[in-house]
Design an enzyme around this catalytic site. Sequence first.
Site, mmCIF file in Angstrom:
data_model
loop_
_atom_site.group_PDB
_atom_site.id
_atom_site.type_symbol
_atom_site.label_atom_id
_atom_site.label_comp_id
_atom_site.label_asym_id
_atom_site.label_seq_id
_atom_site.Cartn_x
_atom_site.Cartn_y
_atom_site.Cartn_z
ATOM 1 N N TYR A 29 7.528 100.006 42.908
ATOM 2 C CA TYR A 29 7.953 101.302 43.450
ATOM 3 C C TYR A 29 7.617 102.374 42.424
ATOM 4 O O TYR A 29 7.903 102.200 41.234
ATOM 5 C CB TYR A 29 9.464 101.294 43.726
ATOM 6 N N ASP A 66 3.724 102.918 34.821
ATOM 7 C CA ASP A 66 4.918 103.611 35.297
ATOM 8 C C ASP A 66 6.095 103.045 34.512
ATOM 9 O O ASP A 66 6.610 101.972 34.822
ATOM 10 C CB ASP A 66 5.088 103.387 36.805
ATOM 11 N N LYS A 76 14.056 108.995 34.376
ATOM 12 C CA LYS A 76 15.344 108.297 34.229
ATOM 13 C C LYS A 76 15.960 108.464 32.843
ATOM 14 O O LYS A 76 16.395 109.555 32.496
ATOM 15 C CB LYS A 76 15.180 106.827 34.628
HETATM 16 C C1 LIG Z 1 9.434 102.467 38.493
HETATM 17 C C2 LIG Z 1 9.848 103.746 39.180
HETATM 18 N N1 LIG Z 1 8.961 104.745 39.255
HETATM 19 C C3 LIG Z 1 9.288 105.914 39.841
HETATM 20 C C4 LIG Z 1 10.524 106.114 40.386
HETATM 21 C C5 LIG Z 1 10.853 107.421 41.034
HETATM 22 O O1 LIG Z 1 11.733 108.134 40.224
HETATM 23 P P1 LIG Z 1 12.614 109.305 40.829
HETATM 24 O O2 LIG Z 1 13.632 108.670 41.709
HETATM 25 O O3 LIG Z 1 13.190 109.994 39.623
HETATM 26 O O4 LIG Z 1 11.690 110.191 41.598
HETATM 27 C C6 LIG Z 1 11.474 105.098 40.326
HETATM 28 C C7 LIG Z 1 12.814 105.287 40.895
HETATM 29 O O5 LIG Z 1 13.596 104.378 41.013
HETATM 30 C C8 LIG Z 1 11.115 103.873 39.715
HETATM 31 O O6 LIG Z 1 11.969 102.838 39.658
#
Ligand SMILES: Cc1ncc(COP(=O)(O)O)c(C=O)c1O
Length: 477
Positions: free
Chosen positions: A162, A264, A292
Amino acid sequence: MTVATETDRLDQLIAEQEAVFLERQPRSRKLLERASGSLAGGVTSSWQIAKPQAVWISHGAGSKVWDADGNRYVDLHGGYGVMLVGHANPSIVDAVRAQVTRGSHFAQPTELAIDVAEELVRRFGLPLWRFGNSGTEATMDAIHLMRAITGRDLIVKVEGCYHGHHDSVQVSVYPELDEVGPPERPASVPASSGIPSAVTDLVVVVPYNDLDALERALDEHRGEVAGMILEPVMMNAGIIPPLPGYLDGIRELTRRHGALLAFDEVKTGLTVGPGGATRLYGVTPDLVCLAKAMGGGVAAAAIGGSQEVMDHITRGDYEQVGTFNGNPLALAAARAALYEVLTPATYERLDRLRALMAAGCQRVLGATGLAAHAVTVGAKGCVTFSAEPVRNFRQFAAIDDRYSHLHWLYQHNGGVFLPPWGKAEQWLLSAQHTEDDVAPFVANFETFASTLTGGRVTGGPVVPASPMDAGGRDGRR
Ligand SMILES: Cc1ncc(COP(=O)(O)O)c(C=O)c1O
């Protein structure tokens, strides 16, 4: 107890524990009813919906949160992996308080931005950074950059990763097993309604931990792939660590095909170690995405890149923009988190707690014979309800969801708050957690496992470390 009778008991125990849950939270029920009149679905993000009902929070302090009914929890949810500093951390409170009295937003650079960027350079080894507000923005910029620099349209994405909710990565996030296609050549499945097939068609999906499949995909689309994005440790499918050599192999293959590589690290960055998975596994991508935990509890995100990649921003070939980018409140919190809270001593303490959590799980599993194992890395960990290690999304998706839901309910009713989305999520320890916070988690896990298996926990010896510690190359962390 045999497996058949164990799974038969799951539904009955879930019903019992959901009833306990509702009984403990009558005010939350009233809030949900009221909220349904003005908030779609009664919540502020669809992933706040939980079974049997969303958990309404009143406040947090240190390692604890309180729900709207006054129940106290050891918080291992950590706001979906954000609260590595712990709640109302004095360093963060002081920093944000000091900044808000000096103005909360200018949309102009402040010195805070340099301090934060310099520390990210030191930690992640990438020379140039920009800021944003969410993980979604960070990965969106990374995808834009990879396409802008290469002039190619295709993106390689790992099945089950994700990366936020923008179109290009809303593909094969949590696809149903009847729509995923052959394992070595996964189908590109839109993750929700509203994603155009024209976008989905630009995403080539590969299985995690499979270099052969990646090589085949790159060969089949020779000269067309802008780049690859992945979670270096999969953390939206429990925790799936990279097999030895996997990240090095990706680095090599993407280079050979003239494609860029983005890690990511929205979940792994800072939580698995001071320099994220990038430093833990010793593989440097072209781009790193952070969010985060980076903001110390305030909304902040960052992308870091190689000189070559970030020169495209410097020259204005790609305009990385946003009204709230580099917001001083967020960066005051980020600076305090990086310089004052997430110190080497904190990481050492987190590692001791990690080992205690893993050993506690292992002792209970050894004593009850429940087919599961703990996977831990840095401040993060989870219980995976399968006897065998999980290597990719399809193995993860095949696990019966009811185990993690029942575990969540036992923990919650026993005063420990894990993230509600069961098997997909993991716990987060914080700089303010102590050994006293580990004990109730292990006690609840023991009650859950022994009730489910019908066995008695004999209190066998605590084994030192989980064999599924996903620590980096050569055990480095
Ligand atoms: C690995 C990863 N990338 C991107 C995101 C997206 O982050 P945001 O919810 O701050 O847009 C998340 C959210 O859980 C994530 O777990």
